[in-house]
Design a protein around this motif. Structure first.
Motif, PDB file in Angstrom:
ATOM      1  N   PRO A   1       0.812  -1.218   0.000  1.00 32.80           N
ATOM      2  CA  PRO A   1       0.000   0.000   0.000  1.00 32.80           C
ATOM      3  C   PRO A   1       0.847   1.271   0.000  1.00 32.80           C
ATOM      4  CG  PRO A   1      -0.727  -1.539   1.680  1.00 32.80           C
ATOM      5  CD  PRO A   1       0.565  -2.056   1.161  1.00 32.80           C
ATOM      6  N   PHE A   2       2.097   1.145   0.488  1.00 30.65           N
ATOM      7  CA  PHE A   2       2.925   2.355   0.564  1.00 30.65           C
ATOM      8  C   PHE A   2       3.823   2.499  -0.646  1.00 30.65           C
ATOM      9  CE2 PHE A   2       1.946   0.817   4.786  1.00 30.65           C
ATOM     10  CZ  PHE A   2       1.268   1.919   5.283  1.00 30.65           C
ATOM     11  N   LEU A   3       4.042   1.381  -1.374  1.00 32.57           N
ATOM     12  CA  LEU A   3       4.950   1.433  -2.514  1.00 32.57           C
ATOM     13  C   LEU A   3       4.263   1.933  -3.762  1.00 32.57           C
ATOM     14  CD1 LEU A   3       6.965  -1.887  -2.119  1.00 32.57           C
ATOM     15  CD2 LEU A   3       7.749   0.440  -1.708  1.00 32.57           C
ATOM     16  N   PHE A   4       2.990   1.551  -3.919  1.00 33.31           N
ATOM     17  CA  PHE A   4       2.322   1.868  -5.179  1.00 33.31           C
ATOM     18  C   PHE A   4       1.147   2.799  -4.942  1.00 33.31           C
ATOM     19  CE2 PHE A   4       3.743  -2.580  -5.271  1.00 33.31           C
ATOM     20  CZ  PHE A   4       4.743  -2.468  -6.210  1.00 33.31           C
ATOM     21  N   ASP A   5       0.865   3.587  -5.940  1.00 32.96           N
ATOM     22  CA  ASP A   5      -0.356   4.379  -5.955  1.00 32.96           C
ATOM     23  C   ASP A   5      -1.393   3.632  -6.777  1.00 32.96           C
ATOM     24  OD1 ASP A   5       0.175   6.457  -4.368  1.00 32.96           O
ATOM     25  OD2 ASP A   5       1.064   7.709  -5.950  1.00 32.96           O
TER      26      ASP A   5
ATOM     27  N   VAL B   1     -18.921  -4.136   4.650  1.00 31.01           N
ATOM     28  CA  VAL B   1     -18.063  -4.798   5.627  1.00 31.01           C
ATOM     29  C   VAL B   1     -18.085  -3.975   6.913  1.00 31.01           C
ATOM     30  CG1 VAL B   1     -16.586  -5.982   3.988  1.00 31.01           C
ATOM     31  CG2 VAL B   1     -16.103  -3.621   4.613  1.00 31.01           C
ATOM     32  N   PRO B   2     -17.568  -4.511   8.026  1.00 33.65           N
ATOM     33  CA  PRO B   2     -17.563  -3.743   9.278  1.00 33.65           C
ATOM     34  C   PRO B   2     -16.874  -2.397   9.121  1.00 33.65           C
ATOM     35  CG  PRO B   2     -17.006  -6.017   9.716  1.00 33.65           C
ATOM     36  CD  PRO B   2     -17.124  -5.887   8.239  1.00 33.65           C
ATOM     37  N   GLU B   3     -17.326  -1.481   9.937  1.00 32.94           N
ATOM     38  CA  GLU B   3     -16.878  -0.090   9.919  1.00 32.94           C
ATOM     39  C   GLU B   3     -15.366   0.084   9.707  1.00 32.94           C
ATOM     40  OE1 GLU B   3     -19.215   2.601  11.483  1.00 32.94           O
ATOM     41  OE2 GLU B   3     -17.871   3.856  10.296  1.00 32.94           O
ATOM     42  N   LEU B   4     -14.598  -0.664  10.498  1.00 31.42           N
ATOM     43  CA  LEU B   4     -13.138  -0.517  10.501  1.00 31.42           C
ATOM     44  C   LEU B   4     -12.548  -0.754   9.110  1.00 31.42           C
ATOM     45  CD1 LEU B   4     -10.432  -0.332  12.139  1.00 31.42           C
ATOM     46  CD2 LEU B   4     -10.574  -2.810  12.372  1.00 31.42           C
ATOM     47  N   LEU B   5     -13.191  -1.625   8.324  1.00 28.66           N
ATOM     48  CA  LEU B   5     -12.579  -2.052   7.071  1.00 28.66           C
ATOM     49  C   LEU B   5     -13.088  -1.285   5.852  1.00 28.66           C
ATOM     50  CD1 LEU B   5     -12.698  -5.897   7.721  1.00 28.66           C
ATOM     51  CD2 LEU B   5     -10.835  -4.326   8.152  1.00 28.66           C
ATOM     52  N   ARG B   6     -13.955  -0.297   6.073  1.00 31.78           N
ATOM     53  CA  ARG B   6     -14.516   0.422   4.915  1.00 31.78           C
ATOM     54  C   ARG B   6     -13.522   1.413   4.347  1.00 31.78           C
ATOM     55  NH1 ARG B   6     -20.155   1.608   7.739  1.00 31.78           N
ATOM     56  NH2 ARG B   6     -20.732  -0.575   7.994  1.00 31.78           N
ATOM     57  N   PRO B   7     -13.550   1.593   3.028  1.00 30.01           N
ATOM     58  CA  PRO B   7     -12.593   2.517   2.398  1.00 30.01           C
ATOM     59  C   PRO B   7     -12.766   3.942   2.895  1.00 30.01           C
ATOM     60  CG  PRO B   7     -13.752   1.201   0.749  1.00 30.01           C
ATOM     61  CD  PRO B   7     -14.403   0.928   2.056  1.00 30.01           C
ATOM     62  N   THR B   8     -13.994   4.259   3.325  1.00 25.90           N
ATOM     63  CA  THR B   8     -14.234   5.637   3.746  1.00 25.90           C
ATOM     64  C   THR B   8     -13.725   5.908   5.157  1.00 25.90           C
ATOM     65  OG1 THR B   8     -16.417   4.808   4.284  1.00 25.90           O
ATOM     66  CG2 THR B   8     -16.212   6.138   2.298  1.00 25.90           C
TER      67      THR B   8
ATOM     68  N   LEU C   1      -8.265   6.109   9.307  1.00 28.41           N
ATOM     69  CA  LEU C   1      -7.713   5.654  10.577  1.00 28.41           C
ATOM     70  C   LEU C   1      -6.738   6.672  11.146  1.00 28.41           C
ATOM     71  CD1 LEU C   1      -7.287   1.896   9.700  1.00 28.41           C
ATOM     72  CD2 LEU C   1      -9.017   2.947  11.172  1.00 28.41           C
ATOM     73  N   PHE C   2      -5.671   6.943  10.397  1.00 32.56           N
ATOM     74  CA  PHE C   2      -4.717   7.982  10.822  1.00 32.56           C
ATOM     75  C   PHE C   2      -3.887   8.372   9.610  1.00 32.56           C
ATOM     76  CE2 PHE C   2      -2.904   3.818  11.680  1.00 32.56           C
ATOM     77  CZ  PHE C   2      -1.657   3.888  11.060  1.00 32.56           C
ATOM     78  N   GLN C   3      -3.032   9.392   9.789  1.00 31.92           N
ATOM     79  CA  GLN C   3      -2.180   9.815   8.689  1.00 31.92           C
ATOM     80  C   GLN C   3      -0.755   9.405   8.978  1.00 31.92           C
ATOM     81  OE1 GLN C   3      -2.793  13.898   7.469  1.00 31.92           O
ATOM     82  NE2 GLN C   3      -4.242  13.006   6.040  1.00 31.92           N
TER      83      GLN C   3
ATOM     84  N   VAL D   1      -4.127   6.584   6.056  1.00 32.03           N
ATOM     85  CA  VAL D   1      -4.352   5.141   6.132  1.00 32.03           C
ATOM     86  C   VAL D   1      -5.844   4.903   6.289  1.00 32.03           C
ATOM     87  CG1 VAL D   1      -3.956   3.090   7.507  1.00 32.03           C
ATOM     88  CG2 VAL D   1      -2.082   4.677   7.068  1.00 32.03           C
ATOM     89  N   THR D   2      -6.425   4.296   5.277  1.00 35.76           N
ATOM     90  CA  THR D   2      -7.868   4.103   5.285  1.00 35.76           C
ATOM     91  C   THR D   2      -8.210   2.681   5.711  1.00 35.76           C
ATOM     92  OG1 THR D   2      -7.793   3.367   3.012  1.00 35.76           O
ATOM     93  CG2 THR D   2      -8.177   5.709   3.380  1.00 35.76           C
ATOM     94  N   GLY D   3      -9.517   2.431   5.794  1.00 42.87           N
ATOM     95  CA  GLY D   3      -9.977   1.086   6.115  1.00 42.87           C
ATOM     96  C   GLY D   3      -9.569   0.086   5.056  1.00 42.87           C
ATOM     97  N   ARG D   4      -9.399   0.564   3.828  1.00 41.80           N
ATOM     98  CA  ARG D   4      -8.992  -0.310   2.743  1.00 41.80           C
ATOM     99  C   ARG D   4      -7.610  -0.908   3.038  1.00 41.80           C
ATOM    100  NH1 ARG D   4     -11.766  -3.283  -0.351  1.00 41.80           N
ATOM    101  NH2 ARG D   4     -11.112  -3.420  -2.505  1.00 41.80           N
ATOM    102  N   ILE D   5      -6.719  -0.046   3.526  1.00 42.67           N
ATOM    103  CA  ILE D   5      -5.368  -0.512   3.844  1.00 42.67           C
ATOM    104  C   ILE D   5      -5.407  -1.457   5.039  1.00 42.67           C
ATOM    105  CG2 ILE D   5      -3.083   0.263   4.606  1.00 42.67           C
ATOM    106  CD1 ILE D   5      -3.464   2.704   2.872  1.00 42.67           C
TER     107      ILE D   5
END
Lengths: 360, 344
Positions: free
Chosen positions: A34-38, A160-167, A170-172, A180-184
């Motif tokens: 997740p950090f290497l690619f866009d 999916v549960p709240e924690l895992l949603r793309p929207t 979590l933190f920067q 860092v989103t729920g997707r990551i």
């Protein structure tokens, strides 16, 4: 190899410098993907690789270690995906629902694996392959037909549960400012689960139980004569592989937030798994890591190369069609046939044999 | 080298076979039993007759495809998972030929239609026979006796062949129109019988008759049956079972081409995956019939097709699942299939 890594890998290291380097690159890139690619495609590919490593490893448990050819592996993959997906769909996006769905899927998968095993594991490999093919197609058609429950051919999307949603934010990241989103978070959940399952499988094949499976593969009659209950061992091996496939399916559903026959149950996926295991190397779990990675990368990126090749041959009859980007499977199929003949142990086996030669 | 077996020895064998193996009629009863059982579920007599005839037609097509596969397995212990590719190739070749003969197929004359169909079938069978020969040579030969590799390699061959179909004919769904005179149905009272189904039944019966005659009444058939029973013994008597096998493989592939042509005309559309749909039924059929048995394959085809048609009418969602149940039930009765042949 240090003591800790050795324990982690159950004493079954890569045993080849090239292979170690390859695996290190794959694991490293997957760990930092997740950090290497866009962009969505890269992380989708990475998550898919994680899931298919588990799926291919579980299939290798059957094909490579037990010597059973099953065409019903996608059925278990699908059961896992549908179990979690339908649970989220009907019972809402809570962790309890997901876990309950997973539990139901595991139970159903184990019962089916046991039933198929009892009916057909006593007989020859060919019989088993045919019966599993028939059962798996019936299952796929059934899943497509029961549209009130499974959503039919369209499948089901779910939340999916709240924690895992793309929207979910979590933190920067402190330095790059990347959020860092729920997707990551989902990606890391999948990657860690995949790693844990893979190491567990490595533990299984290097346990005394795994040795018995290999003994049965090598010489069924002799293993039986030594007092091992061949059918029981095969059935347990079959159930373990099925359970792993169910878990892989659950992870895949979690990533896609969708289940449908095409993404989990189709015969095409079954062939994909077969290709991954054989090209990577049957009978070595590392083979499934290499095979799955190569295959998914080819699926996602080989087509781009082939666009270039196809346009280079423009004007020549037939050649542009052969290099048409949709024909990537043709090349992997040829590679598959060639590897069964010339590298029956796949890439990993070939690398290991070379390393062993150098040592002598 | 060919040695002639002394006539006395052949006669003795025949006598032994007559005494040793009484005809086993029990599996034959399954077909009428299934038909009678289905009657109350279907309810309506004319529908029931239509369904039964449809099942016979479908069964014959499955039989044509499955017979080659089961013989190849019985004779040489090779199961070709790539058989589905021959079905598709046969269908595509037939489609191409029918496409060029449009003048004949669209003419209202039955003779011209049948001539076009005959030519198309001939082309399909030649193509799949040749393909089968190459397939045996390149794909199957290096892996005799190793089941795992066989399954893998023939599956690989299936992938490659299917992709090559895409390369040659393109990936989109193709129409496969029936010739004019074969469209529509014959109506007898309430009963509708589609003309093409009659043709399929006829073709299937002819194929079955020819195979049965060859197997029972010719020397090659005798050798094939002997090879299925005990290959080493036949080899020890100086016959080249290998060459025999290549022949059976080619004929089996050609039959798959014929079956593919019929199947595509029956469905009236065509995709590269056409083999995949029917090969599942074919596998169920040869498991039910007993691997290697042509007679079992014949009965199995009819049973499977009946099951598919009746449940397709009564409860369409579980059509294929019902055939799995049929297979499980038969395997519980006779674990080696209806007529066990190959003792492996």
């Amino acid at each position: 190899m240090s003591g800790f890594t050795n324990t982690l890998l159950s004493g079954d290291g890569p045993r080849s410098r090239v292979l170690t380097a390859l695996l290190a690159v794959i694991v490293g890139v997957l760990a930092l993907a997740p950090f290497l690619f866009d962009g969505a495609q890269a992380i989708n590919t990475a998550a898919k690789i994680c899931v298919f490593i588990v799926l291919a490893a579980s299939y290798d448990l059957l094909l490579g270690y037990t010597g059973i050819v099953s065409f019903a592996h996608t059925m278990f993959f699908g059961i896992g995906a549908y179990g979690v997906g339908l649970a989220f769909h009907f019972w809402g996006p809570t962790w309890t629902a997901g876990l309950a769905g997973l539990g139901i899927a595991l139970t159903a998968g184990l019962i089916l694996a046991l039933a198929i095993g009892f009916v057909s594991l006593r007989v020859k490999a060919i019989f088993y392959a045919m019966i599993t093919l028939a059962v798996a197609s019936a299952f796929a058609i059934l899943a497509g037909q029961l549209s009130d429950f499974t959503g039919g051919e369209d499948g089901r999307s779910f939340r999916v549960p709240e924690l895992l949603r793309p929207t979910t934010m979590l933190f920067q990241m402190p330095l790059t400012g990347m959020s860092v989103t729920g997707r990551i978070a989902t990606y890391y959940l999948i990657a860690l689960a995949a790693a844990a399952i893979f190491l567990g499988a490595l533990r299984i094949v290097n346990s005394p139980f795994g040795r018995v499976l290999q003994a049965i593969r090598e010489n069924e009659f002799r293993a039986g004569a030594l007092g091992f209950d061949v059918v029981a061992y095969r059935t347990i091996g079959n159930c373990l592989a099925a359970a792993m496939a169910v878990l892989a399916g659950a992870l895949y559903a979690l990533w896609l937030r969708y289940v449908g026959p095409d993404t989990t149950l189709s015969f095409a996926i079954m062939l994909d798994i077969l290709l991954m295991v054989v090209i990577g190397g049957m009978g070595t779990l590392y083979g499934s890591v290499i095979g799955a990675t190569i295959f998914i990368l080819a699926q996602s990126y080989l087509q781009k190369l082939m666009v270039i090749a196809s346009s280079a041959f423009k004007g020549v009859p037939l050649l542009p069609d052969i290099f048409h980007p949709d024909r990537w499977l043709l090349w992997l199929g040829v590679l598959f046939v060639l590897s069964v003949y010339f590298f029956p142990t796949g890439l990993v086996g070939t690398l290991r044999a070379r390393a062993a030669l150098q040592k002598d | 080298m060919t040695t002639t077996v002394a006539p006395a020895a052949v006669d003795a064998d025949k006598d032994d076979a007559l005494k040793g193996a009484p005809r086993d009629w029990l599996p034959l009863l399954l077909v009428p039993a299934l038909a009678v059982l289905a009657y109350p579920l279907v309810g309506n007599p004319s529908t029931w007759v239509t369904l039964t005839i449809a099942a016979l037609a479908m069964g014959m097509m499955i039989f044509v495809i499955a017979s080659g596969l089961t013989l190849v397995f019985g004779l040489m212990d090779v199961l070709n998972f790539g058989h589905g590719a021959f079905i598709a190739v046969g269908a595509y070749v037939a489609m191409t030929v029918l496409g060029t003969l449009q003048g004949w197929t669209q003419a209202p004359s039955l003779a011209l239609n049948l001539a076009a169909l005959g030519l198309a079938t001939l082309a399909a069978m030649t193509a799949t026979g040749a393909l089968g020969w190459a397939f045996e040579r390149v794909i199957v030969r290096p892996v005799y006796g190793r089941h795992l590799e066989q399954i893998l390699v023939t599956t690989g061959g299936l992938i490659v062949a299917e992709q090559l179909i895409h390369v040659i004919w393109g990936g989109d769904q193709k129409p496969m129109p029936l010739p004019t005179a074969l469209r529509g149905a014959i109506t007898l009272g309430d009963i509708n019988i589609e003309k093409f189904r009659l043709l399929a039944v006829l073709v299937g019966l002819v194929v079955f008759g020819v195979i049965a005659l060859v197997l029972q009444r010719t020397k090659i058939g005798l050798l094939i049956r002997a090879g299925v029973e005990n290959r080493e013994m036949v080899e020890a008597l100086g016959y080249r079972v290998r060459r025999l096998f290549v022949g059976v493989f080619v004929v089996g592939s050609a039959l798959a081409g014929l079956g593919g042509t019929l199947w595509a005309l029956y469905r009236e559309t065509l995709t590269a995956a056409i083999g995949g749909d029917v090969i599942v039924l074919v596998f169920i059929v040869i498991i039910i019939g007993g691997l290697g048995s042509v007679g079992g394959c014949f009965i199995g085809s009819i049973l499977v097709a009946m099951m598919a048609n009746y449940t397709g009418y009564v409860a369409p969602k579980v059509a294929l699942a019902s055939n799995i149940l049929l297979m499980v039930a038969i395997l519980m009765w006779r674990p080696q299939g209806l007529y066990p042949v190959a003792k492996r």
